[in-house]
Structures are given as structure tokens and as C-alpha cells.
Design a protein around this motif. Structure first.
Motif, PDB file in Angstrom:
ATOM      1  N   LYS A 236       2.196   3.047  -2.386  1.00 35.39           N
ATOM      2  CA  LYS A 236       1.769   4.044  -3.380  1.00 35.39           C
ATOM      3  C   LYS A 236       0.446   4.694  -2.978  1.00 35.39           C
ATOM      4  O   LYS A 236       0.303   5.912  -3.056  1.00 35.39           O
ATOM      5  N   GLU A 237      -0.496   3.893  -2.545  1.00 35.14           N
ATOM      6  CA  GLU A 237      -1.808   4.421  -2.162  1.00 35.14           C
ATOM      7  C   GLU A 237      -1.689   5.377  -0.970  1.00 35.14           C
ATOM      8  O   GLU A 237      -2.332   6.415  -0.919  1.00 35.14           O
TER       9      GLU A 237
ATOM     10  N   GLY B  39       0.797  -1.220   0.000  1.00 33.57           N
ATOM     11  CA  GLY B  39       0.000   0.000   0.000  1.00 33.57           C
ATOM     12  C   GLY B  39       0.825   1.263   0.000  1.00 33.57           C
ATOM     13  O   GLY B  39       0.278   2.354   0.205  1.00 33.57           O
TER      14      GLY B  39
ATOM     15  N   ALA C  12       2.482   9.701  -5.986  1.00 34.46           N
ATOM     16  CA  ALA C  12       3.051   8.409  -5.613  1.00 34.46           C
ATOM     17  C   ALA C  12       4.559   8.473  -5.600  1.00 34.46           C
ATOM     18  O   ALA C  12       5.188   9.231  -6.238  1.00 34.46           O
TER      19      ALA C  12
ATOM     20  N   VAL D 283      -0.262   8.679  -2.101  1.00 32.47           N
ATOM     21  CA  VAL D 283      -1.288   9.504  -2.751  1.00 32.47           C
ATOM     22  C   VAL D 283      -2.178  10.170  -1.711  1.00 32.47           C
ATOM     23  O   VAL D 283      -2.530  11.349  -1.824  1.00 32.47           O
TER      24      VAL D 283
END
Length: 81
Positions: free
Chosen positions: A71-72, A69, A81, A75
Motif C-alpha cells: 500500500k505504501e 509495504g 493505494a 501511494v
């Protein structure tokens, strides 16, 4: 039985609790008059304790667990990212 005044009890509470857990009861007094008696409780019955490692071999942790997770989350916090 040992008698301590309220001020002394507040100042040395940890020490008094340690003594009580070793079986020493004492009285807390206000202006020289006994107010409460402090004595150790009986040890509660030991309930079922979970052991470390009780799921050994039953679950698998993914190799990328520390980065799942990533990258999420980036964001959500940074908008990128």
C-alpha cells in the motif's frame, strides 16, 4: 610460445584468456615485435566462502513478505493505494 598480433588478440580475447587459464602463455606483438607476455596467474588462496542456507533455522520470513509495504509503495508511485 605462441605469438599473436594485437588485432588477433582483440578479436579472440576470450579464447586467448581461456587458453591462458589452462596454462598456455602467449605473446602479443605489435607490427611483429613482442610487446607483452600473457601468462596465467596462480589461483588465489580460497578464502572463507559463505554457504547457501547458512542461516537456516535462524531467521523467519513472514508469509506476507512479497506484499509487505504494498500500500505504501502504491501511494508513493500512484498517489493511491
Amino acid at each position: 610460445m605462441r605469438v599473436v598480433n594485437i588485432h588477433e588478440a582483440k578479436t579472440h580475447l576470450s579464447r586467448l584468456i581461456d587458453a591462458a587459464t589452462k596454462g598456455e602463455s602467449f605473446i602479443i606483438a605489435r607490427a611483429g615485435k613482442p610487446v607483452v607476455r600473457v601468462s596465467p596467474l596462480c589461483a588465489p588462496e580460497e578464502q572463507h566462502r559463505q554457504r547457501l542456507g547458512f542461516l537456516t533455522g535462524k531467521i523467519q520470513v513472514p508469509d506476507d513478505f512479497d506484499h509487505m509495504g504494498h500500500k505504501e509503495i502504491g501511494v508513493l508511485f500512484d498517489g493511491q493505494a
